[in-house]
Design an enzyme around this catalytic site. Sequence first.
Site: not given
Ligand code: IVH
Length: 667
Positions: A120, A427, A412, A227, A139, A116, A291, A409, A118, A315, A432
Amino acid sequence: MALDEKEAAKRVTQLRAEIEEHNRRYYEEAAPTISDREYDALYRELSDLEKRFPKLAAADSPTQRVGEKALKAFAQITHRVPMLSLDNTYSEEEVTDFYRRLERLLPNKKIPVVIEPKVDGVAVSLLYEKGELRYAATRGDGTVGDDITQNIRTIRAVPKQLKGDVPDVLEVRGEAYLDKGGFAKLNAERREAGLPEFANPRNAAAGSLKQLDPAIAAKRPLGVVFYGTGLIEGVTLEKHSDLFALLKNLGLPGSERWWRADSVEEILRAIHELDRIRPDFAYQTDGAVVKVDAFAQREVLGFTAKSPRWAIAFKYEAERVETQLLDILVQVGRTGTLTPVAALEPVVVSGSTVSRATLHNEEEIERKDIRIGDRVLIEKAGEVIPAVVSVRTDLRTGREKKFRMPKHCPECGSAVVKDEGQVAVRCVNSRCPAQVRRRIEHFASRGAMDIEGLGEAVVNQLVQQKLLADVGDIYALKAPVLLELERMGEKSVNNLLEGIERGKARPLWRLLFGLGILHVGVSAARALADHFPNLDALMKGSVEELQQIPDVGEVVGRSIHDFFREPHNLAVIEKLRKAGLRFAAEPKAEGAAPGFKNTTWVITGTLSQSRDEIAELIRARGGKVSGSVSKKTSYVLAGEEAGSKLEKAKKLGVRVIDENEFRKMMG
Ligand code: IVH
C-alpha cells in the site's frame, strides 16, 4: 433499482463529479475523506452504469483514466512503456472467476501464477541505463508522470548504481512506501507541531514523494518494493518468478514473500497465508496480487483499456468492530461546511482506540440509516481514519433517534444553506467563529503561509479573546497581549512573532492558497500566481479571463471572482498589503536570472529563510534543488553550522557559496 436512461445519466454525472472530487482529495491533497472500499463502490457503480448505457460513456470519465493528473510543479516524464493499473476485487469468487477465465482463454494449458503482497504505497517507475539510475517518475495518468528523481534518490534502499550483470536498459516498477513505524512517528511529530496528520501510510508516502524539496523527502523513512518491469533491454526474462532473482542480483529490493500456484485452491491458500503473516511486515499491505507467471501466456491474454487480463488484485477487508453510537456532533469547517461526526463508545480498532468517526454528510447518514443510539460497525479506512460502515438494525430497541442536520449553524446560529447540486450544507456567515478559527489555522498551516507557532490552540485563544477576527489581524499582534494568553511565555511569544514576520515573504501562491478561496487548492493557486504578475491584477480578472487558466475552469473562476468582490475580503487584503506581504508573483524562470539556468543546488546549514523558501527562490529562477551533493551539483549554498554536505562539497570540489553571495546572484 432499475434506472431508466435519464435517471442513469443524472447518476453518472453525479458519480463523476464525486469521484473527481475524491481523486483530487486523494492525489492532490493526499487527504482522502472516504475509505478505499467506499471509493471502489462509487467507481464500480459508475463503470457498471457506463457499461449498461454505452451512450453515457465519455472519454473524460474517471473510469477512462489511470490514477492522477501529473502535478505541474514537477518536470514531466513520458513512460517508455505505459504504467497500467489492476482490476480490484474484494471477493474470492471473483478471484475464482479470474482463474476460470484464464483457463478458458488458454485451454488445455497449465497456467502457473504468482501471488505476492499488494503493497500500500505509491507506484513508481525507475529507469536504469547501463546500471545507472537515470530518472524516477510517478505513474501520473499512466502515460506521463512527475519527475521525482531527486526524491527517490533520497531513499537509501534504492541503488544509484546496480550491481552485477546489468541490463542495458531496465525500467523497474514498484511501490514506494513509508513503513509503519515511520508513519506513526511522522504523525506524532505532525500532531505536536499542530499540522494535519496523514490519513494513512500511503498518503504519507505520496505526500513525501511530492515534496518539492528533496530535503524534506530525505527525512521520511521511505522504502520501495519492486514488482515489475517496463522497458527492458539486454536481458530476457521468460517468467515473472525469474524477476525475483534478477532484482536480488542487481541489488534492488523485491517482495519478501511470494507464492506459486496453478489452481484456484492453491491461490486462495496463498491469499489466506499472506493475510495471516502481513501484520508482521514493516510496510502496510492491503491485498494480494495474482499474476500469470509466463510472459508468453501474458502476451496471449493481453490487456483491456486500463489493466492487464493476466493479473488481478484481491483486497483484504479492513477489521470491523461493533460499538455504540452515543451522539452525532456537527463540526463547522473553514468554508462553513457542516460535517456530522459520530461520537462513539471508545473501542479498539486495528490497534488504536477510536471514539470519533466521520459521517461525511446528511445523505450518507440517511443512506446508511444511522441513528443516534444505534449499535454500529466501525472500520478504519486505509486502516487509519475511522468510519461507520453499517448499522446493526437487528439490535434496535426503538429508542434510537434519527439525526437531522441543524437548520442553524451550531457555532454562530445563522441559517445554513445547501448549494445547488452539492450534498454539503454550509454556514454562510463568514464571521462565524468556527470558520474564522479554521480559516486562520489554514492560512498559518504548513502548506499555506507556514507560520510557525500559530497552531490550533493559540488560534482558539486569539479568536476567543477577539484579538483575531481575520487573517489580516495576525500582523497587528503585539507581545504584551500575547503574553497574557495561557501557556505563552516570553520564548513562545518571541517565536510566534518571528514566525509571523518570516511568513511575510512567502510567495504569492501560498498567500492565494492561504486565503482559503472556495475551490482554490494548491494547484489552482500556483496556476494563478503563474498567470498574473501580482495580486492586484488577479483581483481585477474577469470570470472569462480566470477560466482560461489551467486548473481554474468556470466554477473556480467564479468563486475567485466573487471572493474579490466581497467588501470584507477586500478589507482583509488591505490589512495584508499594509503589513507588507508579498503581492507580486515570483519572477518567471525564463531569463529572470541567467546564472541559475540549468544549475543544481544543495542547501545546507542555517540560513535567514527556511530551506523550502530558498528552494523556491532557486526554482523560480530556473535552478534545480537537490537533497544530496554529487559531482553534478553546481552550488552548495551553506549557512551556519553546515555539516557533512559542506564536507562532501569540499571533497568533490563543488563550488560553495554563502548567503551573501547567493543574494548577490539573485540580484
Ligand atoms: S502489478 C500492470 N504488483 O497496486 C499492473 N501492483 O491496484 C502492474 N501494487 O497499480 C501492477 N503491490 O500501484 C503489482 N505486487 C504488486 C503490487 C502492485 C502494489 C499497486 C500498483 C498497482 C495497484 C493496483
